[in-house]
Design a protein around this motif. Structure first.
Motif, PDB file in Angstrom:
ATOM      1  N   ALA A 303       0.856  -1.105  -0.115  1.00  0.00           N
ATOM      2  CA  ALA A 303      -0.126   0.015   0.176  1.00  0.00           C
ATOM      3  C   ALA A 303       0.981   1.094   0.006  1.00  0.00           C
ATOM      4  N   ALA A 304       1.866   1.355   0.853  1.00  0.00           N
ATOM      5  CA  ALA A 304       2.865   2.555   1.019  1.00  0.00           C
ATOM      6  C   ALA A 304       3.345   2.896  -0.694  1.00  0.00           C
ATOM      7  N   SER A 305       3.765   2.035  -1.226  1.00  0.00           N
ATOM      8  CA  SER A 305       4.390   2.331  -2.400  1.00  0.00           C
ATOM      9  C   SER A 305       3.574   2.715  -3.555  1.00  0.00           C
ATOM     10  N   PHE A 306       2.299   1.913  -3.333  1.00  0.00           N
ATOM     11  CA  PHE A 306       1.224   2.443  -4.448  1.00  0.00           C
ATOM     12  C   PHE A 306       0.525   3.822  -4.138  1.00  0.00           C
ATOM     13  N   MET A 307       0.402   4.069  -2.737  1.00  0.00           N
ATOM     14  CA  MET A 307      -0.072   5.317  -2.513  1.00  0.00           C
ATOM     15  C   MET A 307       0.706   6.534  -2.671  1.00  0.00           C
ATOM     16  N   LYS A 308       2.057   6.277  -2.491  1.00  0.00           N
ATOM     17  CA  LYS A 308       3.143   7.420  -2.853  1.00  0.00           C
ATOM     18  C   LYS A 308       3.239   7.568  -4.277  1.00  0.00           C
ATOM     19  N   SER A 309       3.224   6.637  -5.037  1.00  0.00           N
ATOM     20  CA  SER A 309       3.393   6.634  -6.540  1.00  0.00           C
ATOM     21  C   SER A 309       2.230   7.245  -7.107  1.00  0.00           C
ATOM     22  N   VAL A 310       0.762   7.306  -6.617  1.00  0.00           N
ATOM     23  CA  VAL A 310      -0.276   7.701  -7.291  1.00  0.00           C
ATOM     24  C   VAL A 310      -0.689   9.166  -6.750  1.00  0.00           C
ATOM     25  N   GLU A 311       0.146   9.627  -5.819  1.00  0.00           N
ATOM     26  CA  GLU A 311       0.091  10.886  -5.084  1.00  0.00           C
ATOM     27  C   GLU A 311      -0.155  12.002  -6.147  1.00  0.00           C
ATOM     28  N   SER A 312       0.619  12.001  -7.144  1.00  0.00           N
ATOM     29  CA  SER A 312       0.673  13.096  -8.239  1.00  0.00           C
ATOM     30  C   SER A 312      -0.307  12.847  -9.124  1.00  0.00           C
ATOM     31  N   LEU A 313      -1.253  11.889  -9.055  1.00  0.00           N
ATOM     32  CA  LEU A 313      -2.395  11.743 -10.176  1.00  0.00           C
ATOM     33  C   LEU A 313      -3.354  12.621 -10.012  1.00  0.00           C
ATOM     34  N   LYS A 314      -3.637  13.583 -10.657  1.00  0.00           N
ATOM     35  CA  LYS A 314      -4.817  14.354 -10.677  1.00  0.00           C
ATOM     36  C   LYS A 314      -5.458  14.591 -11.984  1.00  0.00           C
ATOM     37  N   PRO A 315      -6.754  15.037 -12.114  1.00  0.00           N
ATOM     38  CA  PRO A 315      -7.442  15.208 -13.149  1.00  0.00           C
ATOM     39  C   PRO A 315      -7.140  16.475 -13.918  1.00  0.00           C
ATOM     40  N   ALA A 316      -7.098  16.575 -15.145  1.00  0.00           N
ATOM     41  CA  ALA A 316      -6.862  17.433 -16.012  1.00  0.00           C
ATOM     42  C   ALA A 316      -7.375  18.645 -15.664  1.00  0.00           C
ATOM     43  N   LEU A 317      -6.926  20.017 -15.905  1.00  0.00           N
ATOM     44  CA  LEU A 317      -7.203  21.244 -15.384  1.00  0.00           C
ATOM     45  C   LEU A 317      -8.421  21.652 -16.724  1.00  0.00           C
ATOM     46  N   PHE A 318      -8.208  21.104 -17.950  1.00  0.00           N
ATOM     47  CA  PHE A 318      -8.619  21.563 -18.876  1.00  0.00           C
ATOM     48  C   PHE A 318      -9.311  20.558 -19.656  1.00  0.00           C
ATOM     49  N   SER A 319     -10.369  20.566 -20.358  1.00  0.00           N
ATOM     50  CA  SER A 319     -11.117  19.857 -21.067  1.00  0.00           C
ATOM     51  C   SER A 319     -10.605  19.411 -22.479  1.00  0.00           C
ATOM     52  N   SER A 320     -10.747  18.173 -22.807  1.00  0.00           N
ATOM     53  CA  SER A 320     -10.466  17.562 -23.930  1.00  0.00           C
ATOM     54  C   SER A 320     -11.302  18.199 -25.325  1.00  0.00           C
ATOM     55  N   LYS A 321     -11.098  17.615 -26.371  1.00  0.00           N
ATOM     56  CA  LYS A 321     -11.810  18.421 -27.525  1.00  0.00           C
ATOM     57  C   LYS A 321     -13.213  17.905 -27.677  1.00  0.00           C
ATOM     58  N   ASP A 322     -13.448  16.871 -27.316  1.00  0.00           N
ATOM     59  CA  ASP A 322     -14.857  16.494 -27.305  1.00  0.00           C
ATOM     60  C   ASP A 322     -15.092  15.292 -26.245  1.00  0.00           C
ATOM     61  N   PHE A 323     -16.384  14.754 -26.253  1.00  0.00           N
ATOM     62  CA  PHE A 323     -16.632  13.849 -25.148  1.00  0.00           C
ATOM     63  C   PHE A 323     -16.150  12.387 -25.757  1.00  0.00           C
ATOM     64  N   VAL A 324     -15.183  12.170 -26.310  1.00  0.00           N
ATOM     65  CA  VAL A 324     -14.653  11.018 -26.570  1.00  0.00           C
ATOM     66  C   VAL A 324     -13.114  11.085 -26.175  1.00  0.00           C
ATOM     67  N   GLU A 325     -12.632   9.845 -25.531  1.00  0.00           N
ATOM     68  CA  GLU A 325     -11.120   9.942 -25.273  1.00  0.00           C
ATOM     69  C   GLU A 325     -10.377   8.890 -25.891  1.00  0.00           C
ATOM     70  N   ASP A 326      -9.214   8.868 -25.779  1.00  0.00           N
ATOM     71  CA  ASP A 326      -8.347   7.702 -26.589  1.00  0.00           C
ATOM     72  C   ASP A 326      -8.218   6.614 -25.386  1.00  0.00           C
ATOM     73  N   SER A 327      -9.248   6.177 -24.980  1.00  0.00           N
ATOM     74  CA  SER A 327      -9.341   4.964 -23.772  1.00  0.00           C
ATOM     75  C   SER A 327      -8.730   3.780 -24.275  1.00  0.00           C
ATOM     76  N   TYR A 328      -8.749   3.390 -25.618  1.00  0.00           N
ATOM     77  CA  TYR A 328      -8.115   2.359 -26.050  1.00  0.00           C
ATOM     78  C   TYR A 328      -6.659   2.251 -25.814  1.00  0.00           C
ATOM     79  N   ALA A 329      -5.787   3.744 -26.124  1.00  0.00           N
ATOM     80  CA  ALA A 329      -4.543   3.733 -25.877  1.00  0.00           C
ATOM     81  C   ALA A 329      -4.227   3.585 -24.423  1.00  0.00           C
ATOM     82  N   GLY A 330      -4.859   3.862 -23.455  1.00  0.00           N
ATOM     83  CA  GLY A 330      -4.715   3.245 -22.045  1.00  0.00           C
ATOM     84  C   GLY A 330      -4.743   1.923 -21.776  1.00  0.00           C
ATOM     85  N   VAL A 331      -5.729   1.046 -22.584  1.00  0.00           N
ATOM     86  CA  VAL A 331      -5.609  -0.361 -22.456  1.00  0.00           C
ATOM     87  C   VAL A 331      -4.353  -0.912 -23.062  1.00  0.00           C
TER      88      VAL A 331
END
Length: 659
Positions: A303-331
């Motif tokens: 848990a300690a290393s997971f939580m430390k590594s994920v601390e910097s994950l924040k949602p974007a401050l700006f919207s993307s172009k439209d309401f579709v994302e490149d989720s396939y790239a993530g997978v």
């Protein structure tokens, strides 16, 4: 002698069906092909040994995937390639669950569930002969040519070859108990004839014999150990502007799992990783990145290393172009860049509120669609869950996204691992995530013989359905690391014709007719028949409706057991039975055999005495008791994939034990 014998052996196969699909979700056929002359019955096939599944209707650079023999599929398309080889597009269900393409010569037509088993030979002269063609056996039967039959029978039993002999094989001399050594003789065609003074049937069957494949860890398998020992779970999270609450809730779910593992001294058995994705920065440079690995599986051991590594994950401050994302790239990033443990079961959990950029989208980075990505995941033995947040954003095309993600999350012989979170409710999202991760962890603790609580089935129907699939998935992935198919031999498969009556004594049956059912289907049959009988005995339905319900149930069992529960008015939720829709006749037309109830008319019922009606109802009650006993007799059920007994294990139920 060997050329005349059919040798049937118990088979334990270690191949696993992996799903692939046609290239475009939008071009998928929505319904299977209908059987010729039918309005409500669809074409089905069984796979033969060594059958291979392809993502396209032709051999390609893509490696094929082996499918376990006797896996049932619906046929969605039939296409001939340039070499005039017929290819079938196949799916698990009747509602567009496409899995890919298979060569038709690696399948058997399976338009009903009837199969045969040989009866124990009572003497040296009543073993069944199997003929190469219908004409030869028909001529001998209709002329009742005993001399010719004796000549062929004698030669077959002695292993001698007669010039131009029409005999392909003979029933083994030794009795083969189908309850202990499973074999399959599916019926494909039939013709009624007279054999001497008795009515008989010529049956076209496919004979398949399989040798037991050698396995690793056979002692472990005999104990039925098919649970997971280790697991890698990688979260692929949409980190765009709207996803803040879900990122926080995912962290909370992971923390709970770590606490549970720590309490049971199992830290390290489950490793978590995390990849965030947004969209193509070319379309919106301010969103910073397309994909980013925040937590490797090595970092996610505690848990300690997971939580430390994920601390910097924040949602974007700006919207993307439209309401579709490149989720396939993530997978795809999770599949290719994550440090997977080769001995752990692999899971990806995609969390997003947006649809995916398809292969034709100019802003898509992968050039791949849902079916291609699903195929890539299956090649890496990875199961994909999708938690789709159905938020109220007016720009969202949730209908298209649902189709994409259902296809992306397909898993062989289990179905889609997709969950739609209504309105994007954070509380329900958290419940589902806790249940998903907790259930996988629970399977790990079972494999380590740690005492744990019984699975609490959710009252939420959608979540309960997902829980059932996760349970099956754990068994499937667990078996993947316990078996070996390197020494598996190709079996002998051929078509033949036989008589269903003993030639020397036409009054005597030579074979038993059975219906191949899974354990889950038998459970459904038990529940439906019990409910129909209870309602009838309470006087809540008329005799005519009662008989219609029974006929609907009987017709469904023999034609398409997957529809059990949906063709009787008392259980379908629609108040309409197969009988009332006028489809019973269609279901039974073309069947060589039917159960007791199919020949029972309302006039027959009304003409019976009270004692006759009571005896009939008692027979139904005895069958219900038989289903319960058979269901609980775990040693009789056969796993077609070589694993321990589960809901997909099969048993050939005698036709006279069905309604």
């Amino acid at each position: 002698m060997n050329q005349f014998l059919i040798i049937f052996c118990l088979f334990i196969l270690s191949g696993h069906s992996i799903r692939a699909a046609d290239r475009s979700v939008s071009n998928l056929a929505t319904k299977p092909l209908l059987m010729a002359g039918k309005r409500n019955l669809y074409q089905r096939v069984l796979t033969l040994p060594n059958a291979k599944l392809y993502p396209h209707q032709k051999l390609s650079k893509d490696d094929p995937i082996e499918i376990p023999p006797f896996s049932p599929y619906y046929v969605y398309q039939r296409v001939n390639d340039n070499a005039q080889q017929e290819w079938l597009q196949i799916g698990l269900g009747r509602k567009g669950d496409i899995v890919g393409w298979i060569s038709s010569d690696k399948t058997l037509e399976w338009n009903h569930g009837l199969t045969l088993s040989f009866r124990k030979p009572a003497s040296g002269k009543d073993r069944v002969l199997l003929f190469r063609d219908k004409e030869s056996i028909k001529e001998i039967a209709e002329t009742y040519d005993q001399q010719r039959y004796e000549q062929l029978y004698s030669a077959a039993t002695k292993g001698k070859s007669i010039k131009d002999s029409p005999v392909a094989a003979i029933q083994p001399l030794k009795d083969i108990d189908i309850r202990k050594h499973f074999y399959l003789l599916p019926i494909h065609d039939y013709e009624e004839i007279y054999l001497k003074d008795s009515t008989a049937r010529l049956l076209k069957v496919s004979s398949v014999s399989l040798e037991a494949s050698k396995q690793k860890n056979s002692d472990t398998l005999k104990k039925g150990a098919n649970t997971l020992s280790k697991a890698n779970i990688v979260f692929v999270i949409d980190s765009t502007l709207s996803m803040g609450p879900y990122i926080q809730r995912t962290q909370e779910a992971v923390r709970k799992i770590y606490d549970s593992l720590n309490q049971q001294s199992l830290l390290g058995k489950v490793q978590f990783g995390l990849i965030a994705f947004r969209d193509n920065p070319k379309a919106a440079p301010q969103i910073d990145y397309l994909t980013r690995r925040y937590v490797s599986l090595k970092q996610g051991k505690n848990a300690a290393s997971f939580m430390k590594s994920v601390e910097s994950l924040k949602p974007a401050l700006f919207s993307s172009k439209d309401f579709v994302e490149d989720s396939y790239a993530g997978v795809l990033s999770a599949l290719n860049v994550m440090d997977w443990d080769p001995d752990s079961a692999r899971f990806i959990v995609l969390i997003t509120d947006a649809g995916a950029r398809g292969e034709d989208d100019p802003l898509a980075s992968t050039g791949i669609d849902a079916t291609g990505l699903n195929y890539a995941a299956q090649k890496k033995n990875t199961a994909i869950f999708v938690l789709h947040l159905l938020t109220d954003d007016p720009m969202a095309d949730h209908e298209l996204a649902t189709r994409q993600y259902r296809q992306l999350s397909q898993y062989p012989n289990i179905g889609s691992l997709y969950y739609a979170v209504p309105t994007g409710d954070v509380h329900e999202f958290g419940q589902v995530l806790d249940s998903l991760a907790g259930q996988i962890t629970r399977q790990i603790t079972q494999s380590d013989h740690v005492q744990n609580t019984q699975l609490q089935v959710s009252k939420n129907p959608q979540l309960a359905g997902l829980q059932a699939k996760i349970e099956k998935l754990g068994h499937a992935l667990g078996m993947r690391y316990l078996t070996n198919s390197d020494n598996e031999k190709a079996p002998d498969v051929f078509n033949a014709w036989l008589l269903d009556r003993t030639f020397q004594n036409p009054e005597k049956p030579a074979v038993d007719v059975r219906v191949l059912l899974t354990r889950d289907q038998l459970s459904d049959l038990y529940s439906v028949l019990k409910k129909v009988l209870e309602i009838a005995e309470q006087g809540m339905i008329s005799p005519n409706t009662f008989l219609g319900e029974l006929k609907s149930l009987a017709a469904t069992i023999t034609r398409d057991p997957n529809q059990l529960g949906g063709t009787t008015a008392t259980t379908s939720g629609r108040g309409i039975s197969l009988s009332e829709l006028g489809f019973v006749r269609e279901y039974i037309e073309g069947l060589p055999y039917t159960g007791e109830v199919m020949n029972l008319s309302l006039q027959d019922w009304q003409s019976w005495s009270v004692s006759q009606q009571t005896a009939f109802l008692q027979r139904l009650e005895e069958k219900i008791a038989y289903y319960q006993a058979l269901h609980d007799h775990v040693d009789l059920w056969i796993s077609l994939t070589g694993g321990a007994m589960d809901g997909d294990s099969v048993f050939p139920v005698p036709l006279d034990m069905l309604p």
